[in-house]
Scaffold this motif. Structure first.
Motif, PDB file in Angstrom:
ATOM      1  N   GLU D  17      32.866 -63.508 -50.607  1.00 18.18           N
ATOM      2  CA  GLU D  17      33.294 -63.625 -52.152  1.00 18.18           C
ATOM      3  C   GLU D  17      34.078 -65.033 -52.632  1.00 18.18           C
ATOM      4  N   VAL D  18      33.816 -65.308 -53.687  1.00 17.59           N
ATOM      5  CA  VAL D  18      34.479 -66.491 -54.369  1.00 17.59           C
ATOM      6  C   VAL D  18      35.337 -66.023 -55.389  1.00 17.59           C
ATOM      7  N   GLU D 100      32.147 -79.478 -57.133  1.00 16.30           N
ATOM      8  CA  GLU D 100      32.359 -77.853 -57.193  1.00 16.30           C
ATOM      9  C   GLU D 100      31.153 -77.353 -56.268  1.00 16.30           C
ATOM     10  N   ASN D 198      27.565 -74.839 -63.764  1.00 14.65           N
ATOM     11  CA  ASN D 198      27.771 -73.917 -62.659  1.00 14.65           C
ATOM     12  C   ASN D 198      27.521 -74.404 -61.377  1.00 14.65           C
TER      13      ASN D 198
HETATM   14  N1  LIG Z   1      32.642 -71.785 -60.750  1.00 17.76           N
HETATM   15  C1  LIG Z   1      32.100 -70.335 -60.879  1.00 17.76           C
HETATM   16  N2  LIG Z   1      31.032 -70.208 -61.734  1.00 17.76           N
HETATM   17  C2  LIG Z   1      30.414 -68.960 -61.935  1.00 17.76           C
HETATM   18  N3  LIG Z   1      30.630 -67.992 -60.954  1.00 17.76           N
HETATM   19  C3  LIG Z   1      31.572 -67.979 -60.138  1.00 17.76           C
HETATM   20  C4  LIG Z   1      32.296 -69.129 -60.095  1.00 17.76           C
HETATM   21  N4  LIG Z   1      33.365 -68.847 -59.019  1.00 17.76           N
HETATM   22  C5  LIG Z   1      32.929 -67.890 -58.620  1.00 17.76           C
HETATM   23  N5  LIG Z   1      31.958 -67.118 -59.285  1.00 17.76           N
HETATM   24  C6  LIG Z   1      31.522 -65.859 -59.136  1.00 17.76           C
HETATM   25  O1  LIG Z   1      32.633 -64.991 -59.562  1.00 17.76           O
HETATM   26  C7  LIG Z   1      32.728 -63.807 -58.894  1.00 17.76           C
HETATM   27  C8  LIG Z   1      34.315 -63.269 -58.871  1.00 17.76           C
HETATM   28  O2  LIG Z   1      34.289 -62.880 -60.440  1.00 17.76           O
HETATM   29  P1  LIG Z   1      35.388 -61.887 -60.648  1.00 17.76           P
HETATM   30  O3  LIG Z   1      35.182 -60.630 -60.281  1.00 17.76           O
HETATM   31  O4  LIG Z   1      35.635 -62.016 -62.334  1.00 17.76           O
HETATM   32  O5  LIG Z   1      36.716 -62.568 -60.021  1.00 17.76           O
HETATM   33  C9  LIG Z   1      32.373 -64.308 -57.568  1.00 17.76           C
HETATM   34  O6  LIG Z   1      31.973 -63.404 -56.797  1.00 17.76           O
HETATM   35  C10 LIG Z   1      31.266 -65.515 -57.916  1.00 17.76           C
HETATM   36  O7  LIG Z   1      30.081 -64.736 -57.756  1.00 17.76           O
END
Ligand SMILES: Nc1ncnc2c1ncn2[C@@H]1O[C@H](COP(=O)(O)O)[C@@H](O)[C@H]1O
Ligand SMILES: Nc1ncnc2c1ncn2[C@@H]1O[C@H](COP(=O)(O)O)[C@@H](O)[C@H]1O
Ligand SMILES: Nc1ncnc2c1ncn2[C@@H]1O[C@H](COP(=O)(O)O)[C@@H](O)[C@H]1O
Ligand SMILES: Nc1ncnc2c1ncn2[C@@H]1O[C@H](COP(=O)(O)O)[C@@H](O)[C@H]1O
Ligand SMILES: [Mg+2]
Ligand SMILES: [Mg+2]
Ligand SMILES: [Mg+2]
Ligand SMILES: [Mg+2]
Ligand SMILES: [Mg+2]
Ligand SMILES: [Mg+2]
Ligand SMILES: [Mg+2]
Ligand SMILES: [Mg+2]
Lengths: 217, 217, 217, 217, 217, 217, 217, 217
Positions: D17-18, D100, D198
């Motif tokens: 996860e990111v 990025e 993105n």
């Molecule tokens: N720079 C980015 N642009 C688009 N999606 C992202 C980016 N960084 C992370 N994500 C996605 O956002 C998810 C987390 O969203 P959230 O649950 O709102 O924290 C991660 O699992 C990624 O798939």
């Protein structure tokens, strides 16, 4: 039928209802036209196509067809001419819209001076009709493409200018949207705008203005 | 660093590289400006904000700041004047873009006649400078709002007109989009268009045109 | 009729009027074509459809039809060739617009080098014609879809590039809007842009540039 | 809290996860970062602003800040390098997005070749890195303005190209929309597109491709 | 003719050229099809209308017509199957695009599993084919209207998903633009997007991915 | 003052007026809040910023601040709970809008089940709350980015779904426009849509539906 | 075939599947209609053109054609009437969409009061039917052009209003987009919106609301 | 300076020049204001921010500041009142634009009846002021959000209605664009439109109309 006729408007403004034929079948338009003719009023139908012309002429043989304006009319009252407007257009392709405006205003009893093919790329053509422009109590300007003409006309006259964007052009004219936006941003403060190709609406308001200017209250 | 300098362009066109400061930190701009200054070339930076001006002046004290044009320059060569253009604009709010064009062209060695505040709502102002317009080998026209000016100018001259839409206006001007669309639909066939607020690009092409007209091949 | 012919333009630029047939009936185009032919001038009509071709040929049998360019012409003067341009296009589907540009420029007395089907997805094709490109005094580049070609060409030559977006493509090409926007954002500073599919306008300006480069003032 | 963590994705794809920090407070991001760090996984947060950097470093001092990429990372596993991609960008202003992508791919265990500032207006710069391009199992191309670069790169390589439009530009770039549209209309059939700016998503897919190419199933 | 055939692409990617018939006359398409058939290669033409089908069959009687895909093909090589993808679509109206993708991939030697009519308003239909989805090395998802399907599929698989917006829908679907925008904003990070209705492009990239996954380098 | 209070609406629907603070100064909001509090009614203010919170608390110390919902409320009546809705959202960034809906519905006397962070990229999260969903008499679904969630929820329940697009996202989300368009094209026929971020409006209609379902007429 | 029928929906909501004929051939529609008729359910097909009407009548002679609604239906169950809605429209050109809504609701067993041609330019027409409006448990309002009617109706009733923008109009109506946007910005909080021309969807949700109001749970 | 003052306009229309302060520095506005004050004319500046107010008051202490209208004025002539208009607005947030219109018209010597907060969601409020509306020789209607008010007012009066869209609203109001489009599509034929927030332009034209109605020519 489902129609609820708006008698209020005519009472308020003194201007008769006008039939917008675009959304109607030839039979529907012909029937309304005939009913209004039978009632003794002046009648006007805009946006008539060929089958509609045939249907109306079959029902009301004394109706007049204005092919350039895509309109049909029947004058039955003897309203005197009251008010004077100019209808200006930029190119030959704007004629349809300009004529819709002119025919509508004339049916409403307004005197119309037509000043056509005076686009801004040859500005001398517009300057040559300046004298005639200055006679009008309201000016309608129809233009497609970049829609620059109303700003220039607005700077030359001291009366309201009603700008009608036309769907003439191609590519980035986006069917009149560019002309519409240009006119809304006119740097002449006496310019107001109606919908693309709406010669009818421009004539309606111009008539109200010119008529009021003629008959002070 | 990551930068790969494009020496080819200067070789091809004879026009020096220009620094676009908008996407750079003050330090980055100052460093590139200083490097080019040290190399003995003419230098131009556009879209400089106040911190950038300070940084460049600290690094290259002999640089000139053009506040209206949001630009800085340093002339080090003695290129003779070659070619003559006019820069026209509609209102005082277009001055920033017009000056970016004028300063750029002058740095490139082109003579510039400035004809400002000649918008179409008072067409007599443009007609009054017609003589001056007719001297130019290319004309740059900057206008916001409805962007009508290039069409009128295009009809008055026999040379290429480069139209620059400006982001001046509000509401349905959509930050210059309306002016851009209007210019693309110009009914004058000698009008070509550059991006919104791109005075630099207009000056680049106008200089190429005027220079070629001066030196026949 | 309502038409006010613009004799001023020809006087100013030395380029004859051109008939834009899209907004006219076949009869209208044929009549104007015949009138100009009788007057002894060179004549060009663009955007002719099949009924218009028939009507013009009936009226002026010696006219030439250029099917790929959707144009008809009649050369009556013996103007020497003056100036040299290149017309470049990305794919076979851009040929209609490219040929409108080429035929127009040729009628105006300009020498045209055609460099077709050199799209950026196979960049070796463009590099192979680099020598020919470098001969031109102005370059017209027609491209649809993503409109990337003018930027690459602009980086290869030291003369003005006039970009013509074409309505070729589908889906998110939005009838040429994507190509138009791409060209307006070109990172090559010698690129200016005309309306979608406006090969005529590109040829008009390219001719003014090349002619001036040929005859220094 | 309200969050339902998606453990399924990591299981399916093998990619962690990111954290997308843009919609979160510094404290929220720091807390999630610390929780994932404590769990022993590799951690990546994108779109971190300065307060977020401070909050994360306070909570996890061993985290690394990548200022150009606006990202923070923590490597705790010893995953071997698996797969090789190239990240290409057009100008210095696209660096944020390109980094990025590069940082994300590297955290995912992918080898990254950076090829920056190779915009199409000086095509020789791209041709000069052709050899390096041909090594990659997938190529990410970041470009703003007219977004022409992916088409040219797509024509040079035989692997998937993932195009990332960037919000670099002004006026008719419409914050990256023009680049996005251009890329969607690419004439190179091996180009697919992600959202404006993105870089993360491009790296995610490029990693899946390169990893699969490395480990045949 | 003007065509410059791009032999480079086939060399680079191992995938043959494909004829895009939309911008060509039936005769042009038939002639190119016949030339490629004579050369012994596999041939594919997309976007064929009825007159084109007739013309191609007259020239190459052994060609196969795929009416649902609006395509024609001729297989002449014996390339073994290499790689496995799934083509998923939301409704029966997306079949044309889905079949364009499937037929293209099959001609390129890829095994295709079709999973059709599994739109998100009845999510059980998609869950029922989850096992089949998980076999693919890349997944193509075609959907019109709100374009929600790729996000859900992307969350179910661990391989790249290529989303194809279709022009199916009415009103605020804006001919596929809504689906396109939705897909670009997918919250599944393994989704990349191609142009509206571009089944061909999706198949091209999916084939590159699946083939590479099959043959590790 | 200029305000004409609409007492009719409360009479018609039984729902009190709500103060929309976005277009008002802190003092204006505080004064209206105090006046309604003095009149003994339940009071709700939406879109309050920090200065407004301070001003309202100074005027009405017993008011409650809901920071996540950007709202303030005062309950003074003892209306029994009547009707039951669910509020669903896709990600943590949609919480602000979801809470505006939940707080509004609760003030109107509706029981609210919150089901948050159940985005479609991990569909198991939504399926896990299916039982709870099926209890509601109306469902509000808030989602940004591609706005796919309402279609999936709509397929799972047999009651009206009110979709609220949120301005969450970046790039081609266009501040919620993409989510809005997606929801309008939902393939689930029980979905209707309100303006971007309009949690208040969704709660108003959901309350009318649930209340009517509770009290048969 | 490829179709996976969604039996779940009918189970959940008690409303039968409806055939959307626009994307289908006459034969496909006729076959599905016949299959559902044979199964004994009520059947409805929307968006039928003339060949489809013929094909359905050939297969199911007892089907009813509703020409104004562009629909065909077959009632086979004896479901009692349950719930009462009003369908309101602004002009005669909106009748097609209004009738699609009315016919759909009636087939679902809902009582429908039709209130047509009550546009806001003659507000007395709407006020005259106020009593009838107040009987409905939900109101559907169809309007094109500026889409103002739902706001006025919303202010007159205390039940949910479902607004249906219609594609009626020209120029800046942009095929219903202007009406759609206007309705989304309604200042009446009980208004929710469906896609342009989507009378079916409005009837589906209105039926759910009215039915629940009739049968308290 | 570069300014070319347009004395022609005042001569033509009898209305003085008005200073648009938005694009000017406080000093520029103050200097022009002072120059016009010294010349003895009535002076009006619109779109003044706080620094501009201070600068003008320092230069011309007898000037009046109208905070709600964002305007400053100085009356020096004793022009009698001539003509009578109404200014109508929908909500409290439209007051800024309505007051710009009212203050402008009053400076031009027109009597103004203000009818504020009469939005269409509570139509009884508008009907309550019908008598006052009917006195005006022209009506200005300012409205944001869905922009429905001008159509209803247009149906109630027999004089020209000038519609001013305001940038009030959020989400799909698109900063006034939705209101603008709605007004252009008004089904009342006596409605013409000016740019978003352009209270000044509306007052200019309304004054011309009312003045002419007062003084018949
Ligand atoms: N720079 C980015 N642009 C688009 N999606 C992202 C980016 N960084 C992370 N994500 C996605 O956002 C998810 C987390 O969203 P959230 O649950 O709102 O924290 C991660 O699992 C990624 O798939
Ligand atoms: N060309 C036109 N453009 C716009 N509105 C028109 C036009 N012609 C007639 N109308 C208007 O349409 C109304 C009739 O519409 P309807 O009730 O649909 O027949 C008339 O009262 C006019 O106000
Ligand atoms: N293909 C074309 N595209 C744009 N403008 C053209 C084209 N062909 C001719 N024109 C212009 O149209 C003018 C004639 O327009 P018109 O007066 O309507 O006949 C000519 O003077 C040209 O400037
Ligand atoms: N968050 C919101 N979004 C949209 N409308 C709202 C919101 N909060 C309150 N309203 C509406 O705004 C109206 C008050 O507007 P105003 O007369 O400008 O104070 C209330 O009656 C509500 O219908
Ligand atoms: Mg002409
Ligand atoms: Mg001025
Ligand atoms: Mg080719
Ligand atoms: Mg560079
Ligand atoms: Mg189905
Ligand atoms: Mg999450
Ligand atoms: Mg009517
Ligand atoms: Mg209010």
């Amino acid at each position: 039928g489902h129609a609820r006729i708006d008698h209020h408007r005519a009472l308020r403004s003194g201007l008769p209802e006008v039939i917008y034929a675009a959304g109607k079948t030839p039979d529907q338009t012909a029937e309304i036209f005939a009913r209004m003719a039978a009632a003794g009023s002046d009648v006007l139908a805009t946006r008539v196509d060929e089958p509609t012309v045939a249907a109306v002429l079959a029902a009301v043989p004394q109706a007049t067809h204005h092919p350039q304006a895509r309109a049909m009319s029947l004058r039955q009252t003897t309203a005197e001419i009251s008010g004077h407007i100019a209808v200006v257009c930029a190119g030959t392709s704007d004629l349809t819209v300009a004529e819709e405006a002119a025919i509508t205003a004339e049916l409403f009893g307004t005197q119309v001076t037509r000043l056509y093919d005076v686009g801004v790329a040859g500005i001398h053509r517009l300057l040559a009709v300046r004298e005639q422009l200055s006679q009008a109590q309201a000016v309608i300007v129809c233009a497609g493409m970049e829609g620059a003409l109303p700003s220039v006309v607005g700077g030359l006259v001291g009366v309201p200018v009603i700008a009608v964007p036309t769907s003439v052009g191609y590519g980035a004219s986006f069917q009149g949207t560019t002309a519409l936006l240009g006119m809304l941003n006119s740097c002449s403060p006496n310019v107001t705008v109606v919908n693309i190709d709406n010669g009818f609406g421009a004539a309606y308001t111009a008539t109200l203005i010119a008529r009021a200017a003629n008959h002070s209250r």
